[in-house]
Design an enzyme around this catalytic site. Structure first.
Site, mmCIF file in Angstrom:
data_model
loop_
_atom_site.group_PDB
_atom_site.id
_atom_site.type_symbol
_atom_site.label_atom_id
_atom_site.label_comp_id
_atom_site.label_asym_id
_atom_site.label_seq_id
_atom_site.Cartn_x
_atom_site.Cartn_y
_atom_site.Cartn_z
ATOM 1 C CG LEU A 149 -1.849 -1.245 1.309
ATOM 2 C CD1 LEU A 149 -2.747 -1.125 2.536
ATOM 3 C CD2 LEU A 149 -2.677 -1.430 0.056
ATOM 4 C CG HIS A 181 -3.353 1.208 -1.966
ATOM 5 N ND1 HIS A 181 -2.022 1.139 -2.278
ATOM 6 C CD2 HIS A 181 -3.986 0.413 -2.866
ATOM 7 C CE1 HIS A 181 -1.846 0.342 -3.312
ATOM 8 N NE2 HIS A 181 -3.017 -0.111 -3.706
ATOM 9 C CB SER A 207 1.592 2.388 -9.504
ATOM 10 O OG SER A 207 1.577 1.013 -9.848
HETATM 11 P P1 AMP Z 1 -4.428 -2.152 -6.310
HETATM 12 O O1 AMP Z 1 -3.856 -2.528 -4.985
HETATM 13 O O2 AMP Z 1 -3.418 -1.663 -7.284
HETATM 14 O O3 AMP Z 1 -5.359 -3.200 -6.862
HETATM 15 O O4 AMP Z 1 -5.348 -0.890 -6.017
HETATM 16 C C1 AMP Z 1 -6.378 -0.941 -5.067
HETATM 17 C C2 AMP Z 1 -7.237 0.294 -5.211
HETATM 18 O O5 AMP Z 1 -6.434 1.446 -4.984
HETATM 19 C C3 AMP Z 1 -7.839 0.437 -6.609
HETATM 20 O O6 AMP Z 1 -9.170 0.912 -6.494
HETATM 21 C C4 AMP Z 1 -6.944 1.462 -7.252
HETATM 22 O O7 AMP Z 1 -7.595 2.219 -8.258
HETATM 23 C C5 AMP Z 1 -6.601 2.341 -6.065
HETATM 24 N N1 AMP Z 1 -5.356 3.071 -6.330
HETATM 25 C C6 AMP Z 1 -4.155 2.552 -6.674
HETATM 26 N N2 AMP Z 1 -3.264 3.533 -6.900
HETATM 27 C C7 AMP Z 1 -3.908 4.691 -6.712
HETATM 28 C C8 AMP Z 1 -3.541 6.069 -6.802
HETATM 29 N N3 AMP Z 1 -2.311 6.447 -7.147
HETATM 30 N N4 AMP Z 1 -4.474 6.994 -6.527
HETATM 31 C C9 AMP Z 1 -5.737 6.623 -6.178
HETATM 32 N N5 AMP Z 1 -6.157 5.365 -6.080
HETATM 33 C C10 AMP Z 1 -5.259 4.402 -6.333
#
Ligand code: AMP
Length: 281
Positions: free
Chosen positions: A33, A37, A185
């Site tokens: 995270l 997140h 990311s």
């Molecule tokens: P992930 O762990 O990559 O599957 O992401 C989990 C959630 O966090 C998803 O809804 C993503 O769109 C959101 N998320 C990931 N990176 C970002 C970011 N830089 N800004 C906002 N939301 C994010």
């Protein structure tokens, strides 16, 4: 903060909370995270009485040549971040807890999943819809929180909730960026220092796209061509796609009008990064 690894534990706790009249929020994540997140988690905590975050690297949304095994993981760090955000329960199941060895039921979506990331990741959204459906059934949240960083995923989840009558409010949260513009990311960790610098081409190209539209560009092909040309000035970048689509249907448009999503996926070295912006014209 409660840490649950079984579906049964989550159900029992949520059942208790519901008896006490609490509203429930859900923040699905794959862990490792960062502040992106955390922004979802904080939003959820601010809008719901009790908030569950899931940390699960979902194997069925990764293609055979993708980075499932390499995907970064650090559960204790994730717990620290989630506890700081005020999350009440973390659901951290094993793949076996989520998928029985003879699992064979999937949630599949047509149309919205054929473009953008769906083109180069053909089974991705089936995996996303299936795991999100399972999480919705397990947690039965009132609201679930997703980032605009994954704009197609957000559109797909909204559609799935409508089509399958989940009765859950989907809350979209803005993209959180590094100080220099790179969208945060978990995959940024794959980048070496040269690639990290090169990755700025994504956010710079988002800004270029926005400014071309501000100056009056309404031709989708001309817009994406200019954006692609800009990306190709970066030698480490290889374009997967740069497309302008309707913000709801995810289908390509020729004229930029109404609600538009301009999205891209670009390889920097071996790392595939995504970025996007939305406009209403
Ligand atoms: P992930 O762990 O990559 O599957 O992401 C989990 C959630 O966090 C998803 O809804 C993503 O769109 C959101 N998320 C990931 N990176 C970002 C970011 N830089 N800004 C906002 N939301 C994010």
């Amino acid at each position: 903060m409660i840490i649950a690894s079984t579906i049964e534990e989550v159900r029992a706790q949520v059942c208790q909370w519901k008896k006490e009249g609490f509203t429930i929020g859900l923040v699905p994540t794959m862990g490792y995270l960062h502040e992106g997140h955390a922004s979802l988690a904080k939003k959820a905590v601010s809008l719901c009485d009790k908030t569950v975050a899931s940390v699960f690297v979902n194997p069925i949304q990764f293609g055979p040549t993708e980075d499932l095994d390499a995907y970064p993981r650090d559960f204790s760090h994730d717990c620290n971040i989630l506890a700081d955000c005020g999350i009440d329960m973390v659901f951290h199941p094993t793949p076996e807890e989520m998928y029985a060895s003879d699992f064979c039921t999937y949630v599949d979506m047509e149309h919205l999943t054929t473009q953008l990331c769906g083109k180069s990741r053909p089974i991705h959204f089936r995996g996303v819809c299936t795991v999100v459906s399972k999480l919705f059934h397990i947690v039965t949240p009132d609201k679930a929180f997703f980032g605009e960083k994954d704009a197609q995923q957000l559109a797909v989840v909204r559609r799935m909730v409508r089509d399958l009558s989940f009765g859950i409010e989907i809350v979209g949260c803005p993209i959180v960026r590094e100080a220099d513009g790179l969208a945060k990311s978990s995959r940024n960790t794959y980048l070496n220092s040269e690639e990290r610098q090169a990755a700025l081409i994504l956010s710079k190209t988002v800004n270029l796209g926005k400014s071309l539209i501000e100056k009056g560009q309404r031709d989708a092909n001309a817009l994406t061509a200019a954006m692609k040309e800009n990306i190709l000035t970066e030698p480490l970048a290889r374009i997967d796609y740069v497309d302008a689509v309707d913000g709801v249907t995810m289908q390509p448009v020729s004229q930029l009008k109404g609600q538009i999503l301009v999205a891209m996926a670009v390889y920097i070295g071996k790392t595939r990064l995504i970025d996007n912006f939305s406009v209403t014209l």
